[in-house]
Motif scaffolding. Sequence first.
Motif, mmCIF file in Angstrom:
data_model
loop_
_atom_site.group_PDB
_atom_site.id
_atom_site.type_symbol
_atom_site.label_atom_id
_atom_site.label_comp_id
_atom_site.label_asym_id
_atom_site.label_seq_id
_atom_site.Cartn_x
_atom_site.Cartn_y
_atom_site.Cartn_z
ATOM 1 N N SER A 11 -12.655 3.460 -5.608
ATOM 2 C CA SER A 11 -11.601 2.536 -5.992
ATOM 3 C C SER A 11 -10.269 3.030 -5.435
ATOM 4 O O SER A 11 -9.922 4.198 -5.601
ATOM 5 N N VAL A 12 -9.538 2.150 -4.759
ATOM 6 C CA VAL A 12 -8.230 2.495 -4.214
ATOM 7 C C VAL A 12 -7.206 1.480 -4.712
ATOM 8 O O VAL A 12 -7.536 0.320 -4.984
ATOM 9 N N GLU A 13 -5.961 1.918 -4.835
ATOM 10 C CA GLU A 13 -4.901 1.033 -5.305
ATOM 11 C C GLU A 13 -4.169 0.421 -4.123
ATOM 12 O O GLU A 13 -3.583 1.130 -3.309
ATOM 13 N N ILE A 14 -4.220 -0.903 -4.021
ATOM 14 C CA ILE A 14 -3.545 -1.635 -2.964
ATOM 15 C C ILE A 14 -2.639 -2.669 -3.615
ATOM 16 O O ILE A 14 -3.103 -3.548 -4.340
ATOM 17 N N ASN A 15 -1.331 -2.548 -3.364
ATOM 18 C CA ASN A 15 -0.349 -3.464 -3.944
ATOM 19 C C ASN A 15 -0.479 -3.559 -5.463
ATOM 20 O O ASN A 15 -0.422 -4.650 -6.052
ATOM 21 N N GLY A 16 -0.681 -2.412 -6.105
ATOM 22 C CA GLY A 16 -0.735 -2.355 -7.559
ATOM 23 C C GLY A 16 -2.049 -2.787 -8.174
ATOM 24 O O GLY A 16 -2.171 -2.812 -9.400
ATOM 25 N N LYS A 17 -3.055 -3.089 -7.338
ATOM 26 C CA LYS A 17 -4.350 -3.511 -7.853
ATOM 27 C C LYS A 17 -5.447 -2.558 -7.385
ATOM 28 O O LYS A 17 -5.417 -2.067 -6.255
ATOM 29 N N GLN A 18 -6.398 -2.290 -8.250
ATOM 30 C CA GLN A 18 -7.535 -1.446 -7.897
ATOM 31 C C GLN A 18 -8.572 -2.284 -7.133
ATOM 32 O O GLN A 18 -8.956 -3.366 -7.566
ATOM 33 N N LEU B 201 -2.300 -0.532 3.181
ATOM 34 C CA LEU B 201 -2.111 -1.952 3.467
ATOM 35 C C LEU B 201 -1.108 -2.577 2.509
ATOM 36 O O LEU B 201 -1.198 -2.410 1.293
ATOM 37 N N GLN B 202 -0.152 -3.320 3.071
ATOM 38 C CA GLN B 202 0.810 -4.074 2.273
ATOM 39 C C GLN B 202 0.502 -5.572 2.286
ATOM 40 O O GLN B 202 0.529 -6.231 1.257
ATOM 41 N N LYS B 203 0.227 -6.108 3.462
ATOM 42 C CA LYS B 203 -0.112 -7.521 3.565
ATOM 43 C C LYS B 203 -0.904 -7.766 4.842
ATOM 44 O O LYS B 203 -0.859 -6.961 5.776
#
Length: 238
Positions: free
Chosen positions: A178-185, A231-233
Amino acid sequence: ARIWRTSAGLLLALCLYIPGLQAEIPLRAFTATYALKIGSLSPATAELSLEPFEKMWRWRLITQAKGIYAVFIRKQPYSETLFKQTASDPQLQSILITDDNKDLRQEYASFDWEAGQMQVLRKGENLQQPLTEGVYDYQSIHLLAADMQLREQQSRNLLFYYKGNLVGSELSYVGDESVEINGKQTLARLYLHTFDDSLYELRYYYEASNPLLPLLIERLEEDESPSTLTLQKVDWRS
């Protein structure tokens, strides 16, 4: 995006389970923006793109300093990889590594697969090496990770382009994390990339439904601060 993930998943399943069908990575153009972090610093952003180009495909990566760092860092590293998609390994056609603020080409490699020869111009010197098998670089390695998922492979040995040379390396599927991308797991497939006679390693994280798009890239080296691209977008194109 949800429709694309569903379609990509169905296509992957078809490629894996229809008898006699040659697995081929489904390519789709995109542009993704990443946050670059080195240790505790966040000095730059990076843009990674994949797009069709003159009957081939092109990866491009450009990095640009942001905020106060832009005052002191004028360089804009740029790299471009052209390849042809084949039924087996993608065939690299050329690699360009330069600075987007300069017109002078810094490093260029071309691949002649019929002649079995790689030509490199680096630091004013011309180098040659024979080509006997598929070659990957920092951008096309994402194609290999996607291909391994498609073929349900745990590891692959490969030749990797590095500073004008071809070095031995291994890409291995480690498992899901599990990784956090833009505040979501987000649940991601983790691939570990190690190199012969090298102390550093790279880790790539991908969603199973988007195997070409790295969510997170980590570079780890002994006695050095880790660096990451997160990744941001992403903008998908038809």
